[in-house]
Design a protein around this motif. Structure first.
Motif, mmCIF file in Angstrom:
data_model
loop_
_atom_site.group_PDB
_atom_site.id
_atom_site.type_symbol
_atom_site.label_atom_id
_atom_site.label_comp_id
_atom_site.label_asym_id
_atom_site.label_seq_id
_atom_site.Cartn_x
_atom_site.Cartn_y
_atom_site.Cartn_z
ATOM 1 N N ASP A 1 -15.940 -48.183 -3.420
ATOM 2 C CA ASP A 1 -16.659 -49.300 -2.814
ATOM 3 C C ASP A 1 -17.120 -48.984 -1.397
ATOM 4 O OD1 ASP A 1 -16.562 -51.016 -5.006
ATOM 5 O OD2 ASP A 1 -14.545 -51.708 -4.493
ATOM 6 N N THR A 2 -17.214 -47.691 -1.086
ATOM 7 C CA THR A 2 -17.698 -47.279 0.224
ATOM 8 C C THR A 2 -19.161 -47.673 0.396
ATOM 9 O OG1 THR A 2 -17.745 -45.419 1.759
ATOM 10 C CG2 THR A 2 -18.461 -44.976 -0.489
ATOM 11 N N GLY A 3 -19.669 -47.526 1.600
ATOM 12 C CA GLY A 3 -21.041 -47.900 1.879
ATOM 13 C C GLY A 3 -22.048 -46.874 1.386
ATOM 14 N N ARG A 4 -23.304 -47.279 1.342
ATOM 15 C CA ARG A 4 -24.387 -46.373 0.955
ATOM 16 C C ARG A 4 -24.544 -45.274 1.997
ATOM 17 N NH1 ARG A 4 -28.243 -51.650 0.498
ATOM 18 N NH2 ARG A 4 -27.169 -52.624 -1.280
ATOM 19 N N ASP A 5 -24.894 -44.087 1.515
ATOM 20 C CA ASP A 5 -25.047 -42.971 2.446
ATOM 21 C C ASP A 5 -25.964 -41.928 1.827
ATOM 22 O OD1 ASP A 5 -24.705 -41.554 4.769
ATOM 23 O OD2 ASP A 5 -22.684 -40.844 4.305
ATOM 24 N N PHE A 6 -26.412 -40.995 2.676
ATOM 25 C CA PHE A 6 -27.309 -39.934 2.243
ATOM 26 C C PHE A 6 -27.070 -38.732 3.134
ATOM 27 C CE2 PHE A 6 -31.256 -37.541 2.071
ATOM 28 C CZ PHE A 6 -31.602 -37.607 0.732
ATOM 29 N N ALA A 7 -27.000 -37.540 2.524
ATOM 30 C CA ALA A 7 -26.808 -36.306 3.290
ATOM 31 C C ALA A 7 -27.778 -35.245 2.795
ATOM 32 C CB ALA A 7 -25.366 -35.808 3.152
#
Length: 324
Positions: A147-153
């Motif tokens: 349930d972590t937040g949205r992210d992009f790498a």
């Protein structure tokens, strides 16, 4: 990338144990997108195996000549409980997501999107690059982080060559190279290019399960013969993986590894959850345009969002695992 099966089957991705080089998963072809969709070769998940470490989904596609047909055009669609790994050999794909990210997927460059509790995104190949060729992979998130937040790498690994082998490590550590990209379980992802006739003994983490996904060429992996889009796997307890490029041409594979994923989870369509009720709730929230997934700005396709397929009449249940 979306799983666009009209009647997706629920898949148990429970823990599994294997030893030695256990065998080969052969791909099945599925459409990606609408009526003129490109075809992709899906190797994970299958009844024989649903996980290698936390890797839970593998599509291989191309090379497709976009000048003679449709490219990739996947409208906004949702994900939960996973990370998506986009890796191209040729081509150019435009990525947009509900975290506000607008990025390009380019050959040899990692794009990793974290869905966490919920995200939606679109993927469109660009005609400025006429050949489309790559893989799309999913990584399941553990219960503590799903349930972590949205992210992009984004990461561009440097190539490293020794003998007839060139490696590009996009996740984890391998052959003295490491990726700075964060993952929620111990993982390995690397592209290996082998010149014709090259034979290597690769040092690997004995605590990992490993998969060898072939992009092109013919590979002997610990005695098993693999060809395009085949996925061979080796269990824990081995610190060496033997690869040989057979025939007169070069070969290219992705090496995928990870610590055994010891949680049972349920995959249906583009959702990774833990039980039937969660999947039903995700679907309802997507269909109702709920806040969980947000919205993608800037997508210009005819279909503004991909509708979820109908749920089966019976409750979603994990598949029995081999040997259980």
């Amino acid at each position: 990338m979306s799983n666009t099966d009209a009647a997706p089957t629920e898949v148990d991705c429970g823990p599994s144990a294997f030893g030695a080089f256990d065998g080969v998963l052969h791909p099945r072809e599925v459409p990606l997108g609408g009526p003129r969709a490109i075809r992709v070769r899906r190797t994970l998940p299958q009844r024989e195996r649903s996980l290698i470490g936390a890797w839970c989904f593998a599509d291989h596609y191309g090379p497709h000549d976009l000048r003679g047909g449709a490219g990739m055009d996947v409208p906004p669609h949702p994900h939960t409980g996973l990370q998506t790994v986009s890796w191209l050999f040729e081509g150019l794909i435009e990525h947009r997501d509900s975290a506000g990210v607008h990025a390009m997927v380019r050959p040899g460059e990692l794009n990793l999107m974290t869905a966490g509790a919920g995200i939606c995104h679109s993927e469109v190949s660009l005609s400025s690059s006429p050949i489309l060729h790559g893989v799309q992979l999913w990584v399941a998130l553990p219960d503590s982080d799903r349930d972590t937040g949205r992210d992009f790498a984004h990461h561009v690994p440097r190539p490293r060559s020794r003998g007839g082998l060139t490696t590009r490590v996009f996740l984890g550590e391998f052959e003295g190279e490491s990726s700075p990209v964060h993952t929620f379980t111990p993982l390995l992802g690397a592209q290996l290019d082998l010149e014709p006739g090259t034979s290597v003994a690769l040092g690997v983490d004995a605590g990992f399960e490993h998969g060898v996904l072939v992009d092109h060429g013919n590979i002997d992996a610990c005695g098993a013969e693999l060809t395009v889009a085949d996925l061979g796997f080796q269990g824990t307890g081995h610190d060496t993986l033997h690869l040989t490029a057979r025939g007169d041409g070069p070969a290219r594979v992705l090496l995928l590894g990870g610590a055994p994923f010891d949680e049972e989870l349920l995959m249906w369509w583009n959702f990774v959850g833990r039980n039937h009720d969660e999947i039903v709730a995700y679907r309802e929230q997507w269909q109702a345009h709920g806040d969980r997934f947000g919205a993608v700005a800037g997508y210009r396709g005819e279909l503004t969002r991909l509708p979820a397929p109908p749920l089966p009449h019976a409750a979603l249940k994990p598949r029995p695992r081999p040997g259980v």
